[in-house]
Design an enzyme around this catalytic site. Structure first.
Site, PDB file in Angstrom:
ATOM      1  CD  GLU A   1      -2.831  -0.579   2.641  1.00 48.01           C
ATOM      2  OE1 GLU A   1      -2.788   0.581   3.134  1.00 48.01           O
ATOM      3  OE2 GLU A   1      -3.225  -1.538   3.204  1.00 48.01           O
TER       4      GLU A   1
ATOM      5  CD  GLU B   1     -12.222   1.891   0.471  1.00 43.79           C
ATOM      6  OE1 GLU B   1     -13.062   0.885   1.091  1.00 43.79           O
ATOM      7  OE2 GLU B   1     -11.127   1.756   0.399  1.00 43.79           O
TER       8      GLU B   1
ATOM      9  CE  LYS C   1     -10.561   3.024   4.955  1.00 39.02           C
ATOM     10  NZ  LYS C   1      -9.460   3.001   4.200  1.00 39.02           N
TER      11      LYS C   1
ATOM     12  CD  GLU D   1      -7.563   6.863   7.057  1.00 41.56           C
ATOM     13  OE1 GLU D   1      -7.581   6.104   6.208  1.00 41.56           O
ATOM     14  OE2 GLU D   1      -6.584   6.904   7.960  1.00 41.56           O
TER      15      GLU D   1
END
Length: 374
Positions: free
Chosen positions: A264, A318, A321, A327
């Site tokens: 990542e 997303e 999250k 984030e």
């Protein structure tokens, strides 16, 4: 006609050249699904295959519908066993049934490349998970052997840089006391034995603080660099420094011959105003420079002449999250499959029925270069 007079930006044609020559990219993307507005996996798979040069995907589970969606695409898939399931996999029968259900039943149509056991397990500080991490990996490998899949599917686990007790300068990199002998030494020994890589999650974004100088250093922009007096190396970007700190920690315990994969890395495009460098331009700058850097073959100061298999985080924003707002904004694409910003991952709308021969490759490159510079 000079270079500055290009009719179209060269980056538009770079994916085409990759497609024509059949060069396999080392760039993948993490495909998280903590959102309530994402397209179904079959649409995502078709989009990645038809419209992008992305050919590696990391999933955070082993959902059978998602694995089926990627069947016959050739896209290399990494699946993940969630942290909370790790203790169950020390039971060989359980691991064997999981392999049969989630890997063996898909592997002949879906290109499953790797199984990851948990995510940043050591960072959880959960003793049950940590002590069962290596035994779970060993049991899963034995289950792969039973299915004759040990040469097709790798086993590994990704780590945050929190496994390091020291990292600045990079040559001082070492693993946290207690982790090196009891966890990471047997883990690295196992990875070496089975030919699997050590996976890390470097995020320069989390280390910039409020310093504009650090921001330039993190984004691969022009900066004076950070000098490591012990090696005489000058670091001009934080990404290299983080990878070399991991490399030094591995070397100190005798495992610098194990490959490193970046599981990542990424940069948010939106977030709270009290953070610097959170905007689409900075995100595009970081991710584009990471892609360029890890595929260039330059390597790092302590690992020269290397490329690194690297997975950008993440495929989508997303919205479900938890945590700070940034984030929820690491995505390269929105739910409508439109890029949040462009870093050259989209391919031209040109399809080929099969790999062209060398004459056609050369001819197409000559045509393209003639059109650009003629």
């Amino acid at each position: 006609m000079g270079f500055m007079a290009l009719k179209t930006p060269l980056c538009v044609f770079f994916p085409l050249v990759i497609q024509i020559l059949g060069i396999e990219s080392n760039i993948g993307v993490n495909y998280g699904m903590q959102a309530d507005n994402l397209p179904p996996p079959n649409e995502v798979a078709k989009f990645l295959l038809d419209s992008t040069i992305i050919n590696h995907i990391r999933l955070f589970d082993a959902n059978p519908d998602t694995l089926q969606a990627f069947a016959h695409t050739g896209i290399a898939i990494t699946v993940t066993i969630p942290n909370d399931l790790i203790p169950q996999f020390t039971n060989f029968t359980f691991a064997q049934e999981w392999i049969k259900t989630n890997i063996s039943s898909h592997v002949h149509s879906t290109n499953i490349k790797r199984i990851l056991v948990g995510n940043e397990v050591l960072a959880t500080t959960n003793k049950l998970l940590i002590t069962n991490l290596v035994p779970t990996m060993q049991t899963l490998y034995s289950a792969l052997v039973e299915e004759s899949l040990e040469h097709k599917v790798q086993i590994s686990t990704p780590h945050s840089l929190g496994i390091l007790s020291s990292s600045n300068p990079p040559s001082t990199g070492r693993f946290r006391p207690g982790y090196d002998d009891h966890i990471l030494r047997p883990l690295l020994s196992f990875l070496r034995d089975i030919g699997s890589p050590f996976l890390v999650n470097p995020y320069p974004f989390f280390n910039i603080g409020s310093n504009d100088t650090n921001l330039n250093y993190a984004l691969f922009r022009s900066n004076s660099g950070v000098f490591d007096e012990y090696t005489g190396m000058n670091y001009t970007n934080m990404f290299d420094a983080q990878l070399d700190a991991i490399f030094c920690a591995m070397k100190k315990i005798g495992y610098d011959d194990v490959d490193i994969v970046v599981a990542e890395t990424g940069w948010p495009s939106q977030g709270d105003p009290d953070y610097i460098g959170i905007d689409p331009h900075s995100a595009a700058t970081y991710n584009a420079n990471v892609v360029r850097h890890v595929t260039s073959g330059v390597g790092t100061p302590l690992m020269p002449n290397r490329t690194f298999e690297t997975y950008l985080f993440a495929l989508f924003n997303e919205d479900l999250k938890f945590g700070p707002s940034y984030e929820r904004h690491f995505g390269l694409f929105g739910p409508e499959l439109i890029p949040v910003y462009d870093i050259g991952l989209l391919r031209p709308n040109m399809a080929f029925s099969g790999p062209p021969n060398s004459f056609i490759c050369c001819f197409m490159i000559i045509v393209i270069m003639g059109w650009l510079f003629g």
